[in-house]
Structure formats: C-alpha cells, structure tokens
Design a protein around this motif. Sequence first.
Motif, mmCIF file in Angstrom:
data_model
loop_
_atom_site.group_PDB
_atom_site.id
_atom_site.type_symbol
_atom_site.label_atom_id
_atom_site.label_comp_id
_atom_site.label_asym_id
_atom_site.label_seq_id
_atom_site.Cartn_x
_atom_site.Cartn_y
_atom_site.Cartn_z
ATOM 1 N N TRP A 27 0.839 -1.204 0.000
ATOM 2 C CA TRP A 27 0.000 0.000 0.000
ATOM 3 C C TRP A 27 0.874 1.255 0.000
ATOM 4 O O TRP A 27 0.637 2.194 -0.767
ATOM 5 C CB TRP A 27 -0.923 -0.012 1.225
ATOM 6 N N GLN A 28 1.904 1.262 0.846
ATOM 7 C CA GLN A 28 2.791 2.426 0.932
ATOM 8 C C GLN A 28 3.534 2.642 -0.388
ATOM 9 O O GLN A 28 3.628 3.767 -0.877
ATOM 10 C CB GLN A 28 3.789 2.265 2.077
ATOM 11 N N ARG A 31 1.118 3.922 -2.943
ATOM 12 C CA ARG A 31 0.772 5.298 -2.598
ATOM 13 C C ARG A 31 1.844 6.273 -3.083
ATOM 14 O O ARG A 31 1.552 7.408 -3.446
ATOM 15 C CB ARG A 31 0.595 5.421 -1.084
ATOM 16 N N GLU A 32 3.086 5.819 -3.110
ATOM 17 C CA GLU A 32 4.194 6.651 -3.580
ATOM 18 C C GLU A 32 4.323 6.640 -5.097
ATOM 19 O O GLU A 32 5.210 7.273 -5.650
ATOM 20 C CB GLU A 32 5.512 6.183 -2.946
#
Length: 143
Positions: A27-28, A31-32
């Motif tokens: 997810w991180q 997201r980036e």
Amino acid sequence: MDAADPINRLRVLIVEDSEHDMELLLWQLRREGFDISARRLDTADAMRDALQDQPWDVVLSDYSMPQFSATAALSLLRQLGFDTPFIIVSGTIGEETAIAALKAGDYVFIQFGHNDEVPAKKSYTTPDDFKANLKRFILETRA
C-alpha cells in the motif's frame, strides 16, 4: 511519481510471514506511485524457488520470522549469486540488533511504523525528498 514510467515499476520479493504487513508495505509503495509486482514468502525453499522463477528489483524482508530471518534470506540471496538490493523493514528489531545488521554491510534498514517525524525536527525528511531519495536508490541499484 508516474506509475506508467518504467522506473516506477518494481518487482518486489517480500520475505514476510504476515500477509497484513505485506499489504501495508505494498500500500505504501503504491501510494508513492510505484507499479508493484510482488510475491510473499517466509521460507528458504520458497525464496530459492522465487529467485529461480524471475528477476527481482528488490527484496524487502522482515527481520525475524518463525521459520526464516532476514540474515538467512540475505545469506541465501548472496549464496545463489544474486546482488539484488536487500532492505530490512521491521517494527520489532531493537537498536543494537539493527546496528549489528548494518555493520554486516549488505543492506538497508527501515524501521516500520515509526513515521512520527515532524517538520520541526532536524532529521525530518519531506515527502518529496523521500520520493526523490527512493527513486535515486532504485536508479543507482539498477545501474
């Protein structure tokens, strides 16, 4: 970041026993702006198979798991002749253990779950600087 840009496409091998923790990592990264292809595993045999199946851009590893560890995973990676970047991502590793791991020299350590930096602190990294540093790291390791 533009996920369509080839620099932002990552094949990530995740050495992690927790499906939930893997999802948080993915997810991180998404997201980036990264376009992620990933496989999760938590044993030496599974890692050996994954390394033979396809090339990987990076290995993200929890430090300690019931059946495997970051140090064993890194050892296997190097033993099989791969120089794939290896990053430890852990929320439970102690400071002394992290320092010992870093002295071994072959990987980066990111303490998971400690994103409480505030702009007033000297060590604060802005989101834009974080993205630029991550992109630079990927470019340098692919060179």
